[in-house]
Design a protein around this motif. Structure first.
Motif, PDB file in Angstrom:
ATOM      1  N   GLN A  19     -25.908 -47.116 -12.964  1.00 26.33           N
ATOM      2  CA  GLN A  19     -25.103 -47.593 -14.080  1.00 26.33           C
ATOM      3  C   GLN A  19     -24.730 -49.043 -13.855  1.00 26.33           C
ATOM      4  O   GLN A  19     -24.012 -49.385 -12.930  1.00 26.33           O
ATOM      5  CB  GLN A  19     -23.851 -46.723 -14.195  1.00 26.33           C
ATOM      6  CG  GLN A  19     -23.149 -46.929 -15.518  1.00 26.33           C
ATOM      7  CD  GLN A  19     -21.706 -46.505 -15.438  1.00 26.33           C
ATOM      8  OE1 GLN A  19     -21.349 -45.583 -14.757  1.00 26.33           O
ATOM      9  NE2 GLN A  19     -20.855 -47.230 -16.143  1.00 26.33           N
ATOM     10  N   ASN A  21     -23.928 -51.113 -16.657  1.00 28.54           N
ATOM     11  CA  ASN A  21     -23.142 -51.633 -17.764  1.00 28.54           C
ATOM     12  C   ASN A  21     -21.832 -50.868 -17.936  1.00 28.54           C
ATOM     13  O   ASN A  21     -21.752 -49.683 -17.667  1.00 28.54           O
ATOM     14  CB  ASN A  21     -23.952 -51.538 -19.060  1.00 28.54           C
ATOM     15  CG  ASN A  21     -25.104 -52.508 -19.060  1.00 28.54           C
ATOM     16  OD1 ASN A  21     -26.054 -52.330 -18.316  1.00 28.54           O
ATOM     17  ND2 ASN A  21     -25.018 -53.540 -19.846  1.00 28.54           N
ATOM     18  N   LEU A  23     -18.974 -48.816 -19.607  1.00 22.93           N
ATOM     19  CA  LEU A  23     -19.044 -47.782 -20.625  1.00 22.93           C
ATOM     20  C   LEU A  23     -18.203 -48.123 -21.843  1.00 22.93           C
ATOM     21  O   LEU A  23     -18.373 -47.555 -22.903  1.00 22.93           O
ATOM     22  CB  LEU A  23     -18.569 -46.449 -20.038  1.00 22.93           C
ATOM     23  CG  LEU A  23     -19.537 -45.812 -19.044  1.00 22.93           C
ATOM     24  CD1 LEU A  23     -18.897 -44.596 -18.432  1.00 22.93           C
ATOM     25  CD2 LEU A  23     -20.831 -45.434 -19.710  1.00 22.93           C
ATOM     26  N   ASN A  26     -19.869 -52.260 -22.675  1.00 27.12           N
ATOM     27  CA  ASN A  26     -21.317 -52.338 -22.491  1.00 27.12           C
ATOM     28  C   ASN A  26     -21.791 -53.650 -21.855  1.00 27.12           C
ATOM     29  O   ASN A  26     -22.955 -54.002 -21.923  1.00 27.12           O
ATOM     30  CB  ASN A  26     -22.032 -52.111 -23.827  1.00 27.12           C
ATOM     31  CG  ASN A  26     -23.334 -51.343 -23.616  1.00 27.12           C
ATOM     32  OD1 ASN A  26     -23.429 -50.541 -22.702  1.00 27.12           O
ATOM     33  ND2 ASN A  26     -24.307 -51.586 -24.441  1.00 27.12           N
TER      34      ASN A  26
END
Ligand SMILES: [Zn+2]
Length: 61
Positions: A19, A21, A23, A26
């Motif tokens: 992950q 980016n 949440l 973004n």
């Protein structure tokens, strides 16, 4: 068969998606500034809160 066994072992592990980016907004999370909460990464505490509020709103639907 050895190679296959290794593959199975890898698949048995929980898939950890990379992950990168946030949440909430973004945006790309910089390693130094990332904020970790509940197994997920955010770019800041503020974004974590934003994400929580968002998920709560979606639950109300
Ligand atoms: Zn963010």
């Amino acid at each position: 068969m050895a190679a296959e066994a290794v593959k199975e072992e890898a698949e048995a592990k929980p898939k950890v998606e990379k992950q990168t980016n946030c949440l909430a907004c973004n945006k790309l999370i910089k390693k130094l500034k990332r904020y970790y909460r509940d197994g997920k990464f955010y770019c800041s505490k503020k974004c974590w809160r934003t994400f929580l509020d968002k998920s709560k709103t979606e639950e109300k639907k």
